[in-house]
Design a protein around this motif. Structure first.
Motif, PDB file in Angstrom:
ATOM      1  N   SER A 224     -27.870  60.676   3.858  1.00 37.74           N
ATOM      2  CA  SER A 224     -28.149  62.085   4.124  1.00 37.74           C
ATOM      3  C   SER A 224     -28.554  62.779   2.826  1.00 37.74           C
ATOM      4  CB  SER A 224     -26.917  62.769   4.711  1.00 37.74           C
ATOM      5  OG  SER A 224     -25.886  62.828   3.742  1.00 37.74           O
ATOM      6  N   ALA A 225     -29.312  63.854   2.952  1.00 38.28           N
ATOM      7  CA  ALA A 225     -29.728  64.631   1.774  1.00 38.28           C
ATOM      8  C   ALA A 225     -28.507  65.199   1.050  1.00 38.28           C
ATOM      9  CB  ALA A 225     -30.681  65.739   2.198  1.00 38.28           C
ATOM     10  N   SER A 226     -27.460  65.508   1.788  1.00 42.76           N
ATOM     11  CA  SER A 226     -26.247  66.076   1.175  1.00 42.76           C
ATOM     12  C   SER A 226     -25.550  65.075   0.266  1.00 42.76           C
ATOM     13  CB  SER A 226     -25.285  66.550   2.267  1.00 42.76           C
ATOM     14  OG  SER A 226     -25.904  67.526   3.054  1.00 42.76           O
ATOM     15  N   ILE A 227     -25.408  63.842   0.715  1.00 37.42           N
ATOM     16  CA  ILE A 227     -24.780  62.814  -0.125  1.00 37.42           C
ATOM     17  C   ILE A 227     -25.699  62.460  -1.291  1.00 37.42           C
ATOM     18  CG2 ILE A 227     -24.043  60.388  -0.187  1.00 37.42           C
ATOM     19  CD1 ILE A 227     -21.922  62.306   0.951  1.00 37.42           C
ATOM     20  N   ARG A 228     -26.993  62.411  -1.067  1.00 36.27           N
ATOM     21  CA  ARG A 228     -27.945  62.176  -2.165  1.00 36.27           C
ATOM     22  C   ARG A 228     -27.747  63.242  -3.248  1.00 36.27           C
ATOM     23  NH1 ARG A 228     -32.213  59.389  -2.312  1.00 36.27           N
ATOM     24  NH2 ARG A 228     -32.430  59.294  -0.073  1.00 36.27           N
ATOM     25  N   THR A 229     -27.647  64.500  -2.825  1.00 29.36           N
ATOM     26  CA  THR A 229     -27.454  65.599  -3.773  1.00 29.36           C
ATOM     27  C   THR A 229     -26.142  65.436  -4.530  1.00 29.36           C
ATOM     28  OG1 THR A 229     -28.732  67.058  -2.340  1.00 29.36           O
ATOM     29  CG2 THR A 229     -27.318  68.108  -3.985  1.00 29.36           C
TER      30      THR A 229
ATOM     31  N   ASP B  42     -23.551  71.031   3.518  1.00 34.34           N
ATOM     32  CA  ASP B  42     -24.942  71.430   3.288  1.00 34.34           C
ATOM     33  C   ASP B  42     -25.058  72.928   3.548  1.00 34.34           C
ATOM     34  OD1 ASP B  42     -27.749  71.738   3.312  1.00 34.34           O
ATOM     35  OD2 ASP B  42     -28.039  69.778   4.227  1.00 34.34           O
ATOM     36  N   GLN B  43     -25.715  73.640   2.666  1.00 40.38           N
ATOM     37  CA  GLN B  43     -25.889  75.079   2.863  1.00 40.38           C
ATOM     38  C   GLN B  43     -26.907  75.392   3.955  1.00 40.38           C
ATOM     39  OE1 GLN B  43     -26.344  77.426  -0.702  1.00 40.38           O
ATOM     40  NE2 GLN B  43     -24.783  76.247  -1.773  1.00 40.38           N
ATOM     41  N   LYS B  44     -27.705  74.385   4.328  1.00 38.24           N
ATOM     42  CA  LYS B  44     -28.640  74.572   5.439  1.00 38.24           C
ATOM     43  C   LYS B  44     -27.911  74.306   6.744  1.00 38.24           C
ATOM     44  CE  LYS B  44     -32.782  73.067   3.001  1.00 38.24           C
ATOM     45  NZ  LYS B  44     -33.852  72.053   2.944  1.00 38.24           N
ATOM     46  N   ASN B  45     -28.179  75.101   7.752  1.00 33.33           N
ATOM     47  CA  ASN B  45     -27.597  74.878   9.066  1.00 33.33           C
ATOM     48  C   ASN B  45     -28.356  73.723   9.729  1.00 33.33           C
ATOM     49  OD1 ASN B  45     -26.721  74.857  11.682  1.00 33.33           O
ATOM     50  ND2 ASN B  45     -27.057  77.038  12.045  1.00 33.33           N
ATOM     51  N   ARG B  46     -27.681  72.590   9.902  1.00 33.49           N
ATOM     52  CA  ARG B  46     -28.323  71.399  10.459  1.00 33.49           C
ATOM     53  C   ARG B  46     -27.886  71.148  11.901  1.00 33.49           C
ATOM     54  NH1 ARG B  46     -31.972  69.335   6.480  1.00 33.49           N
ATOM     55  NH2 ARG B  46     -31.029  69.491   4.437  1.00 33.49           N
ATOM     56  N   ASN B  47     -27.307  72.139  12.571  1.00 29.67           N
ATOM     57  CA  ASN B  47     -26.764  71.937  13.911  1.00 29.67           C
ATOM     58  C   ASN B  47     -27.778  72.133  15.028  1.00 29.67           C
ATOM     59  OD1 ASN B  47     -24.221  71.221  13.019  1.00 29.67           O
ATOM     60  ND2 ASN B  47     -23.599  73.344  12.823  1.00 29.67           N
ATOM     61  N   TRP B  48     -28.749  72.969  14.863  1.00 30.62           N
ATOM     62  CA  TRP B  48     -29.751  73.156  15.902  1.00 30.62           C
ATOM     63  C   TRP B  48     -30.699  71.971  15.885  1.00 30.62           C
ATOM     64  CZ3 TRP B  48     -31.411  78.906  14.958  1.00 30.62           C
ATOM     65  CH2 TRP B  48     -30.299  79.729  15.134  1.00 30.62           C
ATOM     66  N   ILE B  49     -31.321  71.677  17.014  1.00 31.54           N
ATOM     67  CA  ILE B  49     -32.194  70.507  17.118  1.00 31.54           C
ATOM     68  C   ILE B  49     -33.316  70.541  16.096  1.00 31.54           C
ATOM     69  CG2 ILE B  49     -33.659  71.477  18.951  1.00 31.54           C
ATOM     70  CD1 ILE B  49     -32.610  67.793  18.585  1.00 31.54           C
ATOM     71  N   PHE B  50     -33.887  71.721  15.853  1.00 37.71           N
ATOM     72  CA  PHE B  50     -34.942  71.830  14.855  1.00 37.71           C
ATOM     73  C   PHE B  50     -34.425  71.419  13.478  1.00 37.71           C
ATOM     74  CE2 PHE B  50     -36.917  74.393  11.489  1.00 37.71           C
ATOM     75  CZ  PHE B  50     -38.206  73.889  11.562  1.00 37.71           C
ATOM     76  N   TRP B  51     -33.239  71.921  13.108  1.00 38.43           N
ATOM     77  CA  TRP B  51     -32.681  71.608  11.801  1.00 38.43           C
ATOM     78  C   TRP B  51     -32.221  70.157  11.726  1.00 38.43           C
ATOM     79  CZ3 TRP B  51     -34.386  74.383   8.228  1.00 38.43           C
ATOM     80  CH2 TRP B  51     -34.609  75.743   8.400  1.00 38.43           C
ATOM     81  N   TYR B  52     -31.791  69.612  12.850  1.00 38.74           N
ATOM     82  CA  TYR B  52     -31.415  68.199  12.894  1.00 38.74           C
ATOM     83  C   TYR B  52     -32.636  67.334  12.577  1.00 38.74           C
ATOM     84  CZ  TYR B  52     -30.095  63.677  14.804  1.00 38.74           C
ATOM     85  OH  TYR B  52     -29.855  62.352  14.955  1.00 38.74           O
ATOM     86  N   LEU B  53     -33.754  67.657  13.184  1.00 42.10           N
ATOM     87  CA  LEU B  53     -34.985  66.911  12.902  1.00 42.10           C
ATOM     88  C   LEU B  53     -35.422  67.116  11.463  1.00 42.10           C
ATOM     89  CD1 LEU B  53     -36.863  67.642  16.245  1.00 42.10           C
ATOM     90  CD2 LEU B  53     -35.716  65.511  15.570  1.00 42.10           C
TER      91      LEU B  53
END
Length: 159
Positions: A85-90, A35-46
């Motif tokens: 996940s949005a990544s697999i959907r994509t 995913d090009q979005k950083n999903r590691n921080w808690i905010f991005w995880y949510l």
């Protein structure tokens, strides 16, 4: 060229651990969807959970392997809010017309959501999987998934 391609997305490495084990066992190619979005921080995880629940797509990095070049495809996703996940959907939306007929779905999940996830994956790619399997995070962390995984891999090898 190898006959099997494993495609997976993993944010916490739980899914990646098993995908790599399967790739080694089957001597397959492996493609990590990033995913090009950083999903590691808690905010991005949510935010990732929100994207999954709303069935949004995301921007993913280009893939290295073309699914249409393989006899068998194994797709692995973590379950987020009772869906993929949005990544697999994509990935599925972008590649649905080039997926082979021999397709398997895997997922890792906290507790539940696998059946709805598998149905949704089949609906997007217009293919019924030969077989599906899911593991909870607890099973993966304790290595108690290995017997079921070996049984599953025997099914894959027979097809």
């Amino acid at each position: 060229m190898k006959e099997t391609l494993i495609v997976f997305y993993s944010r916490t490495w739980t899914t990646k651990k098993i995908a790599e084990e399967i790739s080694t066992y089957l001597d397959s190619d492996i493609e990590e969807i990033v995913d090009q979005k950083n999903r590691n921080w808690i905010f991005w995880y949510l935010w990732a959970g929100r994207d999954a629940a709303l069935k949004k797509i995301t921007e993913i990095w280009d893939i290295h392997f073309n699914p249409k070049d393989y006899k068998t495809l194994i797709i692995w996703t973590p379950v987020r809010d009772f869906t993929m996940s949005a990544s697999i959907r994509t990935f599925l939306i972008q590649n649905c017309k080039s997926l082979p007929n021999n397709i398997y779905f895997f997922c890792t999940q906290w507790h539940s959501g696998d059946m709805a996830t598998f149905q949704e994956m089949a609906n997007i790619c217009w293919k019924k999987p030969i077989h599906t399997i899911s593991f909870t995070t607890r099973e993966v962390k304790s290595d108690s998934y290995k017997v079921r995984l070996n049984n599953f891999l025997n099914v894959v090898l027979k097809n």
